[in-house]
Design a protein around this motif. Structure first.
Motif, PDB file in Angstrom:
ATOM      1  N   LEU A  27       0.855  -1.187   0.000  1.00 23.90           N
ATOM      2  CA  LEU A  27       0.000   0.000   0.000  1.00 23.90           C
ATOM      3  C   LEU A  27       0.891   1.237   0.000  1.00 23.90           C
ATOM      4  N   SER A  53     -14.103   4.909  -2.098  1.00 20.04           N
ATOM      5  CA  SER A  53     -12.642   4.794  -1.959  1.00 20.04           C
ATOM      6  C   SER A  53     -11.934   6.132  -2.136  1.00 20.04           C
ATOM      7  N   ARG A 107      -9.022  -4.234   4.480  1.00 14.90           N
ATOM      8  CA  ARG A 107      -8.194  -4.458   5.633  1.00 14.90           C
ATOM      9  C   ARG A 107      -8.726  -5.580   6.513  1.00 14.90           C
ATOM     10  N   SER A 134      -5.010  -4.122  -1.734  1.00 16.44           N
ATOM     11  CA  SER A 134      -6.312  -3.455  -1.807  1.00 16.44           C
ATOM     12  C   SER A 134      -7.187  -4.036  -2.912  1.00 16.44           C
ATOM     13  N   THR A 230      -8.644   1.387   2.291  1.00 16.73           N
ATOM     14  CA  THR A 230      -7.769   1.745   1.160  1.00 16.73           C
ATOM     15  C   THR A 230      -8.418   2.817   0.294  1.00 16.73           C
ATOM     16  N   HIS A 243      -2.363   1.031  -4.383  1.00 15.71           N
ATOM     17  CA  HIS A 243      -3.467   1.795  -3.810  1.00 15.71           C
ATOM     18  C   HIS A 243      -3.009   2.393  -2.477  1.00 15.71           C
ATOM     19  N   SER A 245      -3.191   4.088   1.550  1.00 14.40           N
ATOM     20  CA  SER A 245      -3.766   3.871   2.872  1.00 14.40           C
ATOM     21  C   SER A 245      -3.036   4.764   3.858  1.00 14.40           C
TER      22      SER A 245
END
Length: 377
Positions: A27, A53, A107, A134, A230, A243, A245
């Motif tokens: 991530l 998202s 997650r 993700s 994410t 992606h 986070s």
């Protein structure tokens, strides 16, 4: 056809509060970006077309009452969770073997992936690599993360892992993503999803189909390595990035991520025999993947005249989340005396949300989110 083997992908930065030996988060760290919106503002944005998202909920630290609920649930269900972990891990061992990489879906899948990794390590001396990546409903899986894993582990089998199934939306996103990868890059991946609980009946790789509260569903980042949900937004995520986070380092002193793992692992030896037996039975008599959960949700959508099926969140874990971080309209339960929903009833009472019995439900409960557009009034 693009050659994914030659694609340069940024190396992952160390993230999260788990030991590096437990998981590598693929991530991008976007901790410095302000992305949080209040529950009401986020609900309005989501229902007006902003993709979930592209922003994050404001993560509040759980109240003392709620932490007490988590501790109580953990104490009551630790052995049951361990048994489900063991069964799932045994199925993975039989189906995939030693040359397997565990790929948790961030997650909710991350703590489950760590538990499966630890079980296989403790019981069978199998040290499987484990990554957390993700996947986003409506946008797909993080292809850069998959390319990174495949470049690092050529010839390995990937096993996707999540916490539980609801209506099977993520399973469908995963199936679509695997099909697209095969078409675009000739990468063939199994789309089977390993979960602890499958009340939605949408996978055959699970520990149980009982819809009970997996304690990690109670908490947000503080049981998921202090990682946020994410994020995928063009202005934040470049073509070589994973992606995004956020890593909430400021909550390290309240973090329960490793506490959760430590509460479950001592039961592995005790549950090994029943886990192996259950896995053998499931391999000999594969469970039916009927998608009954989704059929229930479609019936609820009709009965309650809800325009958007995404406002129905099935299962104990998702209903808990609705009551914690969405705007709930009502809660449907299979029966009022179901021991798996005691905390749901307490939370609903605290937020003044009506609870109704809906007969024949394959889940213990479902949370219906209030429509800000009026389609659920």
């Amino acid at each position: 056809m693009a050659d994914w083997r030659a694609k340069l992908i940024n190396e992952p930065a160390p993230l999260g509060s788990y030991p590096a030996s437990d998981v590598t988060f693929l991530l991008k760290d976007i901790s410095e970006v302000k992305l949080e919106k209040s529950v009401d503002a986020r609900e309005r944005a989501i229902q007006s077309g902003t993709h979930y998202s592209e922003m994050l909920p404001v993560e509040k630290q759980p109240t003392d009452d709620y932490l007490a609920l988590y501790q109580d649930t953990l104490q009551q269900s630790a052995r049951k969770v361990a048994s489900a972990v063991g069964t799932t891990a045994e199925l993975i061992r039989h189906k995939k073997g030693r040359n397997t990489v565990l790929v948790s879906l961030a997650r909710a899948g991350t703590p489950v992936g760590i538990l499966i990794k630890r079980y296989l390590q403790d019981i069978h001396l199998m040290d499987l690599p484990h990554y957390s990546i993700s996947i986003i409903r409506g946008k797909g899986i993080d292809e850069n993360a998959l390319f990174y894993i495949l470049q690092k582990h050529p010839g390995a089998k990937l096993q996707f892992v999540d916490g539980w199934t609801g209506k099977g939306a993520i399973r469908k996103v995963l199936t679509d993503a695997c099909r697209k990868l095969e078409q675009a890059y000739e990468i063939k991946l199994d789309d089977d999803l390993a979960v602890l609980a499958d009340p939605g009946h949408c996978t055959d790789l699970f520990g149980t189909r009982e819809d009970f509260l997996i304690p990690s569903a109670c908490l947000n980042s503080t049981v998921s390595g202090l990682m946020s949900r994410t994020v995928l937004r063009d202005d934040l995520i470049g073509p070589s990035d994973f992606h995004g986070s956020k890593y909430y380092k400021e909550w390290l002193d309240q973090d329960l991520s490793n506490h959760f793992i430590a509460a479950i692992t001592p039961f592995f030896g005790e549950v090994q025999e029943e886990a192996m037996q259950r896995a053998d039975d499931m391999l000999a008599h594969p469970p039916e993947v009927s998608w009954k959960g989704l059929q229930d949700i479609q019936a609820i959508q009709r009965d309650y005249q809800m325009a958007d099926i995404n406002l129905i969140k099935p299962g104990v874990g998702e209903t808990t989340r609705v009551l914690l971080r969405r705007v709930p309209w009502r809660i449907l339960v299979d029966r009022l005396d179901n021991p798996n929903i005691r905390h749901i009833r307490l939370l609903a009472e605290a937020r003044d949300v009506p609870v109704e019995v809906y007969h024949g439900l394959s889940y213990s409960c479902c949370g219906l989110i209030k429509s800000v557009k009026g389609d659920a009034e």
